[in-house]
Structure formats: structure tokens, C-alpha cells
Design a protein around this motif. Structure first.
Motif, PDB file in Angstrom:
ATOM      1  N   ASN A   4       0.838  -1.193   0.000  1.00  0.00           N
ATOM      2  CA  ASN A   4       0.000   0.000   0.000  1.00  0.00           C
ATOM      3  C   ASN A   4       0.870   1.238   0.000  1.00  0.00           C
ATOM      4  OD1 ASN A   4      -2.744  -1.068   0.216  1.00  0.00           O
ATOM      5  ND2 ASN A   4      -1.998  -1.913   2.130  1.00  0.00           N
ATOM      6  N   SER A   5       0.307   2.313  -0.495  1.00  0.00           N
ATOM      7  CA  SER A   5       1.062   3.556  -0.578  1.00  0.00           C
ATOM      8  C   SER A   5       1.305   4.134   0.805  1.00  0.00           C
ATOM      9  CB  SER A   5       0.285   4.548  -1.425  1.00  0.00           C
ATOM     10  OG  SER A   5      -0.985   4.781  -0.868  1.00  0.00           O
ATOM     11  N   LEU A   6       2.414   4.808   0.942  1.00  0.00           N
ATOM     12  CA  LEU A   6       2.721   5.551   2.155  1.00  0.00           C
ATOM     13  C   LEU A   6       2.603   7.023   1.769  1.00  0.00           C
ATOM     14  CD1 LEU A   6       5.737   3.349   3.282  1.00  0.00           C
ATOM     15  CD2 LEU A   6       3.399   3.270   4.134  1.00  0.00           C
ATOM     16  N   ALA A   8       2.778   8.463  -1.155  1.00  0.00           N
ATOM     17  CA  ALA A   8       2.890   7.892  -2.494  1.00  0.00           C
ATOM     18  C   ALA A   8       2.574   8.867  -3.605  1.00  0.00           C
ATOM     19  CB  ALA A   8       1.956   6.697  -2.609  1.00  0.00           C
ATOM     20  N   ASP A   9       2.999   8.461  -4.779  1.00  0.00           N
ATOM     21  CA  ASP A   9       2.653   9.139  -6.011  1.00  0.00           C
ATOM     22  C   ASP A   9       2.620   8.080  -7.088  1.00  0.00           C
ATOM     23  OD1 ASP A   9       1.976  11.137  -7.736  1.00  0.00           O
ATOM     24  OD2 ASP A   9       3.880  12.201  -7.641  1.00  0.00           O
ATOM     25  N   GLY A  23      -3.759   7.637  -2.933  1.00  0.00           N
ATOM     26  CA  GLY A  23      -3.177   6.360  -2.523  1.00  0.00           C
ATOM     27  C   GLY A  23      -3.273   5.354  -3.646  1.00  0.00           C
ATOM     28  N   TRP A  24      -2.555   4.250  -3.504  1.00  0.00           N
ATOM     29  CA  TRP A  24      -2.629   3.178  -4.483  1.00  0.00           C
ATOM     30  C   TRP A  24      -2.378   1.852  -3.791  1.00  0.00           C
ATOM     31  CZ3 TRP A  24       1.940   0.584  -4.498  1.00  0.00           C
ATOM     32  CH2 TRP A  24       3.103   1.280  -4.238  1.00  0.00           C
ATOM     33  N   THR A  25      -2.779   0.758  -4.449  1.00  0.00           N
ATOM     34  CA  THR A  25      -2.504  -0.578  -3.941  1.00  0.00           C
ATOM     35  C   THR A  25      -1.834  -1.395  -5.034  1.00  0.00           C
ATOM     36  OG1 THR A  25      -4.683  -1.412  -4.580  1.00  0.00           O
ATOM     37  CG2 THR A  25      -4.451  -0.586  -2.323  1.00  0.00           C
ATOM     38  N   ARG A  58      -6.136   5.780  -6.433  1.00  0.00           N
ATOM     39  CA  ARG A  58      -7.177   6.736  -6.064  1.00  0.00           C
ATOM     40  C   ARG A  58      -6.595   8.138  -6.177  1.00  0.00           C
ATOM     41  NH1 ARG A  58      -9.063   7.330  -1.296  1.00  0.00           N
ATOM     42  NH2 ARG A  58      -7.148   6.740  -0.265  1.00  0.00           N
ATOM     43  N   CYS A  59      -7.308   9.034  -6.845  1.00  0.00           N
ATOM     44  CA  CYS A  59      -6.821  10.402  -6.990  1.00  0.00           C
ATOM     45  C   CYS A  59      -7.994  11.379  -6.972  1.00  0.00           C
ATOM     46  CB  CYS A  59      -5.991  10.560  -8.258  1.00  0.00           C
ATOM     47  SG  CYS A  59      -6.775   9.971  -9.749  1.00  0.00           S
ATOM     48  N   THR A  82       6.606   4.852  -3.487  1.00  0.00           N
ATOM     49  CA  THR A  82       6.345   4.986  -2.048  1.00  0.00           C
ATOM     50  C   THR A  82       7.166   6.127  -1.462  1.00  0.00           C
ATOM     51  OG1 THR A  82       7.981   3.266  -1.584  1.00  0.00           O
ATOM     52  CG2 THR A  82       5.684   2.603  -1.679  1.00  0.00           C
ATOM     53  N   THR A 112     -11.159   6.584  -9.132  1.00  0.00           N
ATOM     54  CA  THR A 112     -10.402   5.375  -8.807  1.00  0.00           C
ATOM     55  C   THR A 112     -10.209   4.571 -10.083  1.00  0.00           C
ATOM     56  OG1 THR A 112     -11.352   5.318  -6.579  1.00  0.00           O
ATOM     57  CG2 THR A 112     -10.319   3.293  -7.386  1.00  0.00           C
TER      58      THR A 112
END
Length: 128
Positions: A4-6, A8-9, A23-25, A58-59, A82, A112
Motif C-alpha cells: 500500500n502507498s505511504l 505515495a505518487d 493512494g494506491w494498492t 485513487r486520486c 512509495t 479510482t
């Protein structure tokens, strides 16, 4: 285990930034097959097959853009970051796009994008 993103970009294509990533997965799996063999004493063994990955980005929704930058069916390469030194570079097919609407404001506020890997990916970690 999903990554999972911390902080993130994400980028796609030729370092085009995905706007305002929330975030992203990254979910890595492999196909398996089960079968009995002459040395399995009546029990089935599990054999690992091909690896694949899937996930979502997700943005915030960009109201100023007339058409989405990425939409279902698009093929691109995502750079899931990350931090400045750790990232995954993944060739993907975008397979879904969902919009979230704020009823109080009457506007789309979040987008998403779902994706599936389209070949081998590279995991880059600091110090490796």
C-alpha cells in the motif's frame, strides 16, 4: 501481501504525473494448480504458476480536464512510488474507472482507476 502507498505518487507513460494521488494498492498473486502424483501418498500437491498483479490508484478528480487521462482499455506503464527511492514499475491495462460524487457539492471529487499487470514488473528498493 499487498503493498500500500505511504507518502505515495504515481506516474504513467513518459513520466506523466497522475494528478493528486490519494493512494494506491499493489496486489501480487500467482495462479496455482493442484494434483495428486505418484509420490503424494493420496494427497494433492499445489504447484505455483504464473505471477500477476492488480491494484487501484485513487486520486482527486480534475474538473478542468475535458477527458480522462486514463480510461478502461488503455495500456500504459505505471510507476508506483512509495518514496523517492522505492517504487514499482508495472506495465498495465486499465480495467475500471469509478467516480465518487459529493452530493453536498454536486461534483465529482474522486476517481479510482483499477488495473491489471500486462507482463513483468520491476521492484526498485533503496540500496538494492
Amino acid at each position: 501481501m499487498p503493498l500500500n502507498s505511504l507518502a505515495a505518487d504515481a506516474e504513467h507513460g513518459a513520466a506523466v504525473d497522475v494528478v493528486d494521488v490519494l493512494g494506491w494498492t499493489f496486489n501480487e498473486t500467482c495462479s496455482t494448480s493442484r494434483r495428486g502424483t505418484s509420490d503424494s501418498a493420496g494427497f494433492k500437491k499445489t504447484f505455483a504458476g504464473t505471477r500477476m498483479a492488480s491494484g487501484e490508484i485513487r486520486c482527486l478528480f480534475d474538473q478542468s480536464v475535458a477527458a480522462p487521462a486514463l480510461k478502461p482499455g488503455d495500456s500504459t506503464s505505471l510507476k508506483l512510488i512509495t518514496d523517492g527511492n522505492d517504487f514499482n514499475t508495472v506495465p498495465v491495462i486499465i480495467n475500471s474507472r469509478a467516480l465518487t460524487v459529493d452530493l453536498d457539492e454536486g461534483t465529482v471529487i474522486e476517481e479510482t482507476l483499477g488495473w491489471e499487470s500486462n507482463g513483468a514488473w520491476v521492484e526498485t528498493r533503496a540500496g538494492s
